[in-house]
Design an enzyme around this catalytic site. Structure first.
Site, mmCIF file in Angstrom:
data_model
loop_
_atom_site.group_PDB
_atom_site.id
_atom_site.type_symbol
_atom_site.label_atom_id
_atom_site.label_comp_id
_atom_site.label_asym_id
_atom_site.label_seq_id
_atom_site.Cartn_x
_atom_site.Cartn_y
_atom_site.Cartn_z
ATOM 1 N N GLU A 70 -11.641 -29.741 37.632
ATOM 2 C CA GLU A 70 -12.921 -30.388 37.955
ATOM 3 C C GLU A 70 -13.745 -29.512 38.891
ATOM 4 O O GLU A 70 -14.960 -29.392 38.728
ATOM 5 C CB GLU A 70 -12.705 -31.758 38.598
ATOM 6 C CG GLU A 70 -14.043 -32.376 39.024
ATOM 7 C CD GLU A 70 -13.969 -33.802 39.492
ATOM 8 O OE1 GLU A 70 -12.894 -34.278 39.853
ATOM 9 O OE2 GLU A 70 -15.054 -34.430 39.510
ATOM 10 N N ASP A 88 -8.865 -37.790 41.734
ATOM 11 C CA ASP A 88 -9.652 -38.689 40.887
ATOM 12 C C ASP A 88 -9.817 -39.995 41.658
ATOM 13 O O ASP A 88 -8.840 -40.544 42.175
ATOM 14 C CB ASP A 88 -8.970 -38.944 39.542
ATOM 15 C CG ASP A 88 -9.891 -39.747 38.659
ATOM 16 O OD1 ASP A 88 -10.964 -39.242 38.314
ATOM 17 O OD2 ASP A 88 -9.571 -40.918 38.357
HETATM 18 C C1 IPD Z 1 -14.691 -40.258 38.473
HETATM 19 C C2 IPD Z 1 -13.753 -41.433 38.473
HETATM 20 C C3 IPD Z 1 -14.489 -42.681 38.037
HETATM 21 C C4 IPD Z 1 -15.044 -42.522 36.649
HETATM 22 C C5 IPD Z 1 -15.965 -41.318 36.589
HETATM 23 C C6 IPD Z 1 -15.275 -40.078 37.105
HETATM 24 P P1 IPD Z 1 -13.928 -38.367 40.235
HETATM 25 O O1 IPD Z 1 -13.985 -39.057 38.785
HETATM 26 O O2 IPD Z 1 -12.677 -41.239 37.584
HETATM 27 O O3 IPD Z 1 -13.629 -43.783 38.018
HETATM 28 O O4 IPD Z 1 -15.725 -43.689 36.289
HETATM 29 O O5 IPD Z 1 -16.353 -41.114 35.254
HETATM 30 O O6 IPD Z 1 -16.213 -39.020 37.139
HETATM 31 O O7 IPD Z 1 -15.309 -37.884 40.524
HETATM 32 O O8 IPD Z 1 -13.510 -39.404 41.206
HETATM 33 O O9 IPD Z 1 -12.956 -37.248 40.059
#
Ligand code: IPD
Length: 269
Positions: A70, A88
C-alpha cells in the site's frame, strides 16, 4: 508453486505477520503522529515502518520475489508476488481504536496461494493456504450460513466511489432483511466473514492489499467471493463481495457485485 517453495513461504509469512503485528501493537500504545494522504485517508509513521520491515524480512529469504505494498507500491518482477497492507484500518489506528490489522497475501503465477492477517490488539492471527483450509490461531474457521433476516453484512466505504452509490447499497442490503455495519478494516471485515462472525462483506471499490488475504480466508472457510482479480483488480482494485454461500443470490442482487459488469457500472455511477 507447490512443495518446499510454498512451505518455506508459508512459514516466513506467519513469522513476519506475527512480528509486524507486534510492532504495530507497540506503536499503538504510544502517541501516534498522524498525517492525511487525502480526504478521510490517514497515514502514520507505523504504516511505512511496518511495510519496510515486512519487505526486508521476506526479501532476505526470497530475493527473487516481487512486492506490491500500500505504501511502497510495486517492486521487483516475476511470478512470485507478495501483496502487503502494513496497517489495514489506518483510520482506526490513527484515532486509537484497536480494530486494525496487518494483512499479507502471496500469489504465484496469478494464483492466490497464501494469506495471513494479524490483529494484534485482539491476539488473533488468521491464516489460509489454498486447498488447506483457514484458521484463526489454531482453530479451523467456517463461514456461517444464516437466514438473510438475521444476517450481518459489513459494507465498506471510501471516497473512491460516489456517496450515493454507497447509500443506495446500504438501502438495498437493508431491504433484504439483513443489517449492515462498517468497522473500518476491509481485511478484518473479510476475516470475520470467514469466521462466521458476520455473514457478508461488500465494498464497491477496494484495493488488492486490503482484501487478498481476506478473500483466501473466506474461500478456504467455505464461503463465496466474486472474481476480485478479474481485469486489472490486482493493480487498480475492484468491487468485492464475500459471503456465506446461502446468501450469495440475495447479496449479488442487492449490491450488483458479481453481476454483469454493465449492471454494476450503472449502480456505481
Ligand atoms: C481501508 C480500509 C477500509 C476500506 C477502504 C480501505 P486502509 O484501508 O480497509 O475499511 O473500506 O477501502 O482503503 O487505508 O485502512 O489501509
Amino acid at each position: 508453486m507447490t512443495g518446499a517453495g510454498l512451505d518455506a513461504r508459508e512459514a516466513a509469512l506467519l513469522e513476519v505477520a506475527r512480528e509486524a503485528g507486534e510492532v504495530a501493537r507497540q506503536a499503538f500504545l504510544k502517541p501516534i503522529a498522524v498525517k492525511m494522504k487525502g480526504k478521510q485517508d490517514f497515514i502514520t509513521e507505523t504504516d511505512s515502518a511496518v511495510e519496510r520491515l515486512i519487505v526486508a524480512r521476506l526479501k532476505a529469504k526470497f530475493p527473487q520475489d516481487a512486492f506490491l505494498g500500500e505504501e511502497g507500491g510495486a517492486t521487483g518482477e516475476g511470478d512470485a508476488l507478495w501483496v502487503i497492507d502494513p496497517i489495514d484500518g489506518t483510520a482506526n489506528f490513527a484515532n486509537r481504536m484497536p480494530h486494525f490489522c496487518v494483512s499479507i497475501a502471496f500469489m504465484s503465477a496469478g494464483e492466490l496461494l497464501l494469506g495471513a492477517i494479524a490483529a494484534p490488539m485482539y491476539g488473533e492471527l488468521y491464516r489460509a493456504r489454498a486447498g488447506k483450509g483457514a484458521f484463526l490461531n489454531d482453530r479451523a474457521m467456517r463461514v456461517a450460513d444464516a437466514d438473510i433476516q438475521r444476517a450481518i453484512v459489513e459494507l465498506g466505504w471510501s471516497v473512491r466511489r460516489p456517496t450515493r452509490s454507497y447509500t443506495a447499497m446500504v438501502e438495498s442490503v437493508l431491504a433484504t432483511g439483513a443489517t449492515s455495519q462498517r468497522a473500518g478494516s476491509g481485511a478484518l471485515g473479510l476475516a470475520y466473514v470467514a469466521d462466521g462472525r458476520t455473514h457478508g462483506y461488500c465494498e464497491l471499490h477496494i484495493n488488492s492489499w486490503d482484501c487478498l488475504a481476506g478473500i483466501l480466508l473466506v474461500r478456504e472457510a467455505g464461503g463465496w467471493t466474486n472474481d476480485f482479480l478479474s481485469g486489472d483488480g490486482l493493480t487498480e482494485g475492484n468491487p468485492i463481495l464475500a459471503c456465506a454461500p446461502g446468501l450469495k443470490e440475495a447479496l449479488v442482487a442487492a449490491t450488483g457485485v458479481g453481476q454483469a459488469t454493465e449492471n454494476l457500472k450503472r449502480r456505481m455511477s
